[in-house]
Scaffold this active site. Structure first.
Site, PDB file in Angstrom:
ATOM      1  CG  MET A   1      -2.100  -1.076   1.133  1.00 39.68           C
ATOM      2  SD  MET A   1      -3.100  -0.529  -0.131  1.00 39.68           S
ATOM      3  CE  MET A   1      -3.816   1.052   0.402  1.00 39.68           C
ATOM      4  CB  CYS A   2       4.275   2.119   1.350  1.00 35.68           C
ATOM      5  SG  CYS A   2       4.286   1.116   2.943  1.00 35.68           S
ATOM      6  N   GLY A   3       3.207   4.572  -0.488  1.00 39.83           N
ATOM      7  CA  GLY A   3       3.451   5.444  -1.618  1.00 39.83           C
ATOM      8  C   GLY A   3       5.056   5.734  -1.614  1.00 39.83           C
TER       9      GLY A   3
ATOM     10  CG  ASN B   1       4.188  -0.408  -2.173  1.00 36.71           C
ATOM     11  OD1 ASN B   1       3.683  -0.575  -0.958  1.00 36.71           O
ATOM     12  ND2 ASN B   1       3.728  -0.246  -3.250  1.00 36.71           N
TER      13      ASN B   1
END
Length: 349
Positions: free
Chosen positions: A1-3, A198
């Site tokens: 999910m991380c950006g 990510n």
């Protein structure tokens, strides 16, 4: 999910933090408000030859004296000060501080010890034995700024637009297997290496045991930390090129190696056999920066997104095309690199 987002100006033209802040904010759906951070290179020209040690203190009055004593026993502190922070809706759990520092290699216990070796040892020692002190950034003429919060909050907390660098990394965290806390926010850093990630490193246990056999200590309670140490080991200590290091961390499958020409087979077999415990499994997209290079790569079947594009002297790497276009609307071509293949940009001036 991380950006994730990274940008390098190949001619070292400086960019303030306002655009990277806006770019990371485009990816708020990739986080949950439990961690964000920025790394920038070229921000301390007045102390460019010293190591800029960014530290989280639980209590400055109680914890700083012991750290100062430790640092001064191995070198010289040229200047130290609190890192300026501002009201941003973030609970101030730790106090960010910075030291500009040079170790004295004549005091090293082992022959041929470099200044980088000494700073690495100090970081590991402080982070494992000095309760209440955490060194989270230790490169020259660069710094990491991170905390628990949304990207805009962390940017406002440090007034990130006040810093000007030629290379930027930024990360919006969505913690899954570990709790959100200041030290667990990205970027992760050691010396000039900074990493944003990510995904999930499912081989973390194996990777951690391998890297700790070389004296590194994992203290941040998240899988990404090990990536920074692996890159330092393979490139700085073992002398691999960045491209070969990535090939060791995210190598081709054995059946793909079997189809390669003989010399290429030999190289890839040697890398897999030599660096088997460094191989990273799981879904991931990673950006790595050092003082003259920005690179990005994914896992071997690309289970996490990564896009890249160039405009003029600048290379952009991100989770999202929209984040790149937020910085540079005029960019024409944004492409998706193949699984396991690195995207590399280097300074040319």
């Amino acid at each position: 999910m991380c950006g994730i987002i990274g940008v390098i100006d190949k001619r070292r033209h400086l960019m303030d933090g306002s655009k990277i802040r806006a770019s990371l904010a485009m990816m708020n759906e990739r986080g949950n408000g439990e961690g964000a951070g920025y790394a920038s290179y070229g921000i301390y020209p007045e102390f460019k030859d010293a190591y800029a040690l960014h530290v989280f203190f639980d209590d400055v009055k109680e914890d700083k004296p012991a750290l100062v004593k430790e640092l001064e026993s191995w070198g010289t502190i040229f200047h130290d000060e609190p890192i300026p922070t501002y009201e941003a809706g973030i609970k101030k759990v730790h106090t960010p501080w910075r030291f500009f520092y040079l170790p004295d290699t004549s005091l090293a216990q082992e022959p041929r010890t470099t200044a980088d070796d000494m700073v690495t040892e100090l970081v590991m020692r402080v982070n494992t034995t000095h309760k209440g002190s955490l060194i989270f950034s230790s490169g020259k003429n660069m710094g990491v700024f991170k905390a628990s919060g949304w990207p805009e909050q962390v940017a406002n907390f440090y007034r990130i637009e006040d810093y000007k660098g030629y290379l930027w990394l930024a990360h919006n965290r969505y913690p899954t297997n570990t709790a959100g806390w200041w030290g667990g926010a990205h970027p992760f850093n050691l010396l000039d290496w900074s990493v944003v990630h990510n995904g999930e490193i499912t081989s973390y246990g194996t990777n951690q045991r391998y890297i700790e056999s070389y004296g590194y200590k994992c203290t941040m309670f998240t899988d990404t930390e090990v990536v920074a140490y692996l890159v330092d080991l393979l490139v700085r200590k073992h002398g691999l090129s960045e491209k070969l290091a990535i090939r060791a961390l995210a190598p081709p499958f054995w059946d793909e190696i079997d189809e390669m020409p003989p010399k290429e087979q030999e190289l890839n077999r040697a890398l897999r056999l030599t660096y088997g415990p460094a191989l990273m499994n799981g879904p991931f997209a990673i950006c790595v920066a050092t003082s003259d290079t920005l690179l990005g790569f994914t896992d071997r079947i690309k289970l996490r997104p990564l896009v890249a594009g160039e405009h003029g002297d600048r290379l952009y790497i991100s989770s999202e095309e929209a984040a790149i276009r937020r910085i540079e609307p005029a960019i024409e071509d944004v492409s998706m690199p193949k699984a396991g293949e690195p995207v590399i940009g280097r300074v040319i001036a």
